[in-house]
Design a protein around this motif. Structure first.
Motif, PDB file in Angstrom:
ATOM      1  N   THR A  35       0.774  -1.115  -0.005  1.00 21.83           N
ATOM      2  CA  THR A  35      -0.054  -0.098  -0.094  1.00 21.83           C
ATOM      3  C   THR A  35       1.070   1.286   0.288  1.00 21.83           C
ATOM      4  O   THR A  35       2.071   1.215   0.140  1.00 21.83           O
ATOM      5  N   GLU A  36       0.365   2.325  -0.072  1.00 18.08           N
ATOM      6  CA  GLU A  36       1.001   3.631  -0.192  1.00 18.08           C
ATOM      7  C   GLU A  36       1.845   3.899   1.073  1.00 18.08           C
ATOM      8  O   GLU A  36       2.972   4.333   1.184  1.00 18.08           O
ATOM      9  N   GLY A  37       1.155   3.611   2.332  1.00 22.96           N
ATOM     10  CA  GLY A  37       1.643   3.902   3.462  1.00 22.96           C
ATOM     11  C   GLY A  37       2.918   3.032   3.655  1.00 22.96           C
ATOM     12  O   GLY A  37       3.745   3.409   4.184  1.00 22.96           O
ATOM     13  N   GLU A  38       2.683   1.679   3.535  1.00 23.75           N
ATOM     14  CA  GLU A  38       3.815   0.543   3.605  1.00 23.75           C
ATOM     15  C   GLU A  38       4.751   0.905   2.598  1.00 23.75           C
ATOM     16  O   GLU A  38       6.114   0.885   3.230  1.00 23.75           O
ATOM     17  N   ALA A  39       4.737   1.367   1.538  1.00 21.74           N
ATOM     18  CA  ALA A  39       5.831   1.668   0.582  1.00 21.74           C
ATOM     19  C   ALA A  39       6.661   2.753   0.994  1.00 21.74           C
ATOM     20  O   ALA A  39       7.827   2.841   0.394  1.00 21.74           O
ATOM     21  N   TYR A  56      -0.476  -2.458 -10.082  1.00 18.37           N
ATOM     22  CA  TYR A  56      -0.225  -2.425 -11.404  1.00 18.37           C
ATOM     23  C   TYR A  56      -1.379  -1.829 -12.496  1.00 18.37           C
ATOM     24  O   TYR A  56      -0.976  -1.387 -13.633  1.00 18.37           O
ATOM     25  N   SER A  57      -2.594  -2.227 -12.193  1.00 18.09           N
ATOM     26  CA  SER A  57      -3.566  -1.891 -12.825  1.00 18.09           C
ATOM     27  C   SER A  57      -3.923  -0.149 -13.104  1.00 18.09           C
ATOM     28  O   SER A  57      -4.101   0.253 -13.933  1.00 18.09           O
ATOM     29  N   GLU A  58      -3.459   0.319 -11.665  1.00 19.70           N
ATOM     30  CA  GLU A  58      -3.834   1.738 -11.639  1.00 19.70           C
ATOM     31  C   GLU A  58      -2.395   2.426 -12.345  1.00 19.70           C
ATOM     32  O   GLU A  58      -2.904   3.641 -12.773  1.00 19.70           O
ATOM     33  N   VAL A  59      -1.393   1.835 -12.161  1.00 16.29           N
ATOM     34  CA  VAL A  59      -0.271   2.246 -12.769  1.00 16.29           C
ATOM     35  C   VAL A  59      -0.661   2.439 -14.396  1.00 16.29           C
ATOM     36  O   VAL A  59      -0.230   3.380 -15.067  1.00 16.29           O
ATOM     37  N   LEU A  60      -1.054   1.255 -14.742  1.00 20.57           N
ATOM     38  CA  LEU A  60      -1.326   1.365 -16.384  1.00 20.57           C
ATOM     39  C   LEU A  60      -2.368   2.305 -16.785  1.00 20.57           C
ATOM     40  O   LEU A  60      -2.372   2.707 -17.777  1.00 20.57           O
ATOM     41  N   LYS A  61      -3.571   2.598 -15.976  1.00 20.01           N
ATOM     42  CA  LYS A  61      -4.569   3.453 -16.101  1.00 20.01           C
ATOM     43  C   LYS A  61      -4.108   5.077 -15.970  1.00 20.01           C
ATOM     44  O   LYS A  61      -4.080   5.626 -16.906  1.00 20.01           O
ATOM     45  N   ILE A  62      -3.505   5.302 -14.731  1.00 21.96           N
ATOM     46  CA  ILE A  62      -3.116   6.717 -14.513  1.00 21.96           C
ATOM     47  C   ILE A  62      -1.887   7.155 -15.303  1.00 21.96           C
ATOM     48  O   ILE A  62      -1.973   8.058 -15.959  1.00 21.96           O
ATOM     49  N   PHE A 229       2.769  10.225 -10.825  1.00 21.71           N
ATOM     50  CA  PHE A 229       2.557   9.425  -9.352  1.00 21.71           C
ATOM     51  C   PHE A 229       3.181  10.267  -8.245  1.00 21.71           C
ATOM     52  O   PHE A 229       3.324  10.001  -7.104  1.00 21.71           O
ATOM     53  N   ALA A 230       3.752  11.421  -8.576  1.00 20.63           N
ATOM     54  CA  ALA A 230       4.678  12.482  -7.649  1.00 20.63           C
ATOM     55  C   ALA A 230       3.866  13.634  -7.606  1.00 20.63           C
ATOM     56  O   ALA A 230       3.481  14.348  -8.478  1.00 20.63           O
ATOM     57  N   GLY A 231       3.607  14.045  -6.284  1.00 19.61           N
ATOM     58  CA  GLY A 231       2.731  15.099  -6.168  1.00 19.61           C
ATOM     59  C   GLY A 231       3.713  16.336  -5.271  1.00 19.61           C
ATOM     60  O   GLY A 231       4.934  16.019  -5.143  1.00 19.61           O
ATOM     61  N   GLU A 232       3.217  17.498  -4.960  1.00 19.92           N
ATOM     62  CA  GLU A 232       3.845  18.550  -4.314  1.00 19.92           C
ATOM     63  C   GLU A 232       4.504  18.097  -3.148  1.00 19.92           C
ATOM     64  O   GLU A 232       5.307  18.283  -2.627  1.00 19.92           O
ATOM     65  N   LYS A 233       3.341  17.673  -2.308  1.00 25.23           N
ATOM     66  CA  LYS A 233       3.546  17.340  -0.896  1.00 25.23           C
ATOM     67  C   LYS A 233       3.998  15.778  -0.490  1.00 25.23           C
ATOM     68  O   LYS A 233       4.646  15.422   0.477  1.00 25.23           O
ATOM     69  N   SER A 235       4.485  11.724  -2.546  1.00 17.85           N
ATOM     70  CA  SER A 235       4.619  10.572  -3.753  1.00 17.85           C
ATOM     71  C   SER A 235       3.930   9.160  -3.490  1.00 17.85           C
ATOM     72  O   SER A 235       4.144   8.722  -2.414  1.00 17.85           O
ATOM     73  N   GLN A 236       3.182   8.829  -4.176  1.00 17.47           N
ATOM     74  CA  GLN A 236       2.873   7.510  -4.444  1.00 17.47           C
ATOM     75  C   GLN A 236       3.899   6.465  -4.753  1.00 17.47           C
ATOM     76  O   GLN A 236       3.776   5.998  -5.635  1.00 17.47           O
ATOM     77  N   TRP A 237       4.675   6.246  -3.435  1.00 17.49           N
ATOM     78  CA  TRP A 237       5.759   5.403  -3.763  1.00 17.49           C
ATOM     79  C   TRP A 237       5.540   4.071  -4.167  1.00 17.49           C
ATOM     80  O   TRP A 237       6.150   3.284  -5.092  1.00 17.49           O
ATOM     81  N   ASN A 238       4.333   3.209  -3.880  1.00 17.48           N
ATOM     82  CA  ASN A 238       3.955   1.944  -4.422  1.00 17.48           C
ATOM     83  C   ASN A 238       3.619   1.936  -5.919  1.00 17.48           C
ATOM     84  O   ASN A 238       4.206   0.924  -6.484  1.00 17.48           O
ATOM     85  N   LEU A 239       2.978   3.147  -6.310  1.00 15.59           N
ATOM     86  CA  LEU A 239       2.784   3.365  -7.656  1.00 15.59           C
ATOM     87  C   LEU A 239       3.951   3.629  -8.705  1.00 15.59           C
ATOM     88  O   LEU A 239       4.446   3.229  -9.795  1.00 15.59           O
ATOM     89  N   ILE A 240       4.906   4.248  -7.843  1.00 18.05           N
ATOM     90  CA  ILE A 240       6.386   4.778  -8.555  1.00 18.05           C
ATOM     91  C   ILE A 240       6.998   3.613  -8.751  1.00 18.05           C
ATOM     92  O   ILE A 240       7.774   3.421  -9.978  1.00 18.05           O
ATOM     93  N   PHE A 241       7.327   2.700  -7.754  1.00 22.40           N
ATOM     94  CA  PHE A 241       7.823   1.549  -7.800  1.00 22.40           C
ATOM     95  C   PHE A 241       7.313   0.689  -8.750  1.00 22.40           C
ATOM     96  O   PHE A 241       8.218  -0.031  -9.775  1.00 22.40           O
TER      97      PHE A 241
END
Length: 273
Positions: A35-39, A56-62, A229-233, A235-241
């Motif tokens: 999850t985003e918190g764990e990553a 991975y499905s979210e990465v492919l979409k967003i 997947f990177a924001g100003e405040k 980053s969604q590290w699980n999606l970045i990875f």
């Protein structure tokens, strides 16, 4: 120390050092399933709940992966093909013609390996040529920046190909482009594979040139999709990875397919025949 024992100790040390190289990749892979918190902790521990399909499905979409993938294929494929054709032909002429001009060209290639790319001057040049923002500008830049390195590899490889092959082909009536493409080019499989892998990895993974010269999100390559997947405040590290894993898969496949040619291509020409 017993030679066999010494060899065993060195092999164990080598395996341990190799493991250190694998750790960062393992962290990226494992955290892409969290999850985003764990990553965000970036630990090597296994996730409590596996989110493989969701991430991975979210990465492919967003991340607009399909569009970015085809952009990367177009840019990388065109750049690698041009590199192989230009470097193989020009290096053949430079190596075969032992003149002051060709020696000057080799020095010029060496300077191209040393001097860094000036983004501002290059951008102004491309702007005056009305090439900014398009794929053509990026492809030409990749070819120009990689040409010195790949060109020197080809020159070194030609040092290992005897001139007697050229002379025999000329005696048989083969000259010009026929001499190169019918006689010499089939001998270039190792160095062509090496140029393909080096060019593919460099262009596919590049971030800087694509960032500065592709100014539309619809033209982004896979390397630039991390921005989604990177924001100003935060980053969604699980999606970045997960995105990094998707970007790396084609490189791994190309390397596996061409790895048996790479060593021979890089070491060719070390001893002149």
């Amino acid at each position: 120390m017993n030679p066999k024992l010494q060899k065993l100790v060195l092999e164990v040390i080598g395996v341990c050092l190799s493991g250190l190289v694998v750790v960062p990749s393992l962290i990226v892979l494992i955290n892409s399933f969290k999850t985003e918190g764990e990553a965000s902790d970036m630990s090597i521990s296994l996730p409590k709940v596996w989110h493989i399909v969701d991430n991975y499905s979210e990465v492919l979409k967003i991340g607009r992966i399909p569009s970015a993938f085809w952009n990367s294929v177009l840019i990388t494929g065109s750049s690698v093909v041009l590199l192989i054709l230009l470097c193989s032909t020009s290096a053949f002429v430079i190596q075969r013609r032992n003149s002051k001009f060709t020696k000057f060209l080799q020095v010029l290639l060496l300077s191209g390996m040393i001097l860094p790319l000036s983004i501002i001057i290059t951008y102004i040049l491309l702007y005056n040529l009305h090439l900014t923002g398009g794929f053509l500008a990026v492809i030409l830049l990749y070819v120009a920046t990689m040409y010195p390195v790949i060109g020197f590899l080809y020159i070194g490889f030609y040092n290992g190909i005897s001139r007697e092959i050229d002379e025999a082909a000329i005696i048989d009536g083969t000259k010009g482009y026929g001499l190169f493409f019918r006689v010499i080019f089939p001998l270039l499989k190792p160095i062509n594979a090496t140029a393909l892998v080096l060019g593919f990895v460099t262009v596919w993974n590049d971030f800087g040139i694509a960032l500065y010269f592709l100014n539309q999100a619809s033209k982004y390559t896979l390397g630039l999709t991390v921005f989604f997947f990177a924001g100003e405040k935060s980053s969604q590290w699980n999606l970045i990875f997960a995105d990094l894993i998707v970007v790396s898969i084609p490189v791994i496949i190309v390397y596996i397919l061409a790895q048996r040619f790479i060593v021979s291509g890089l070491t060719a020409g070390a001893v002149k025949s």
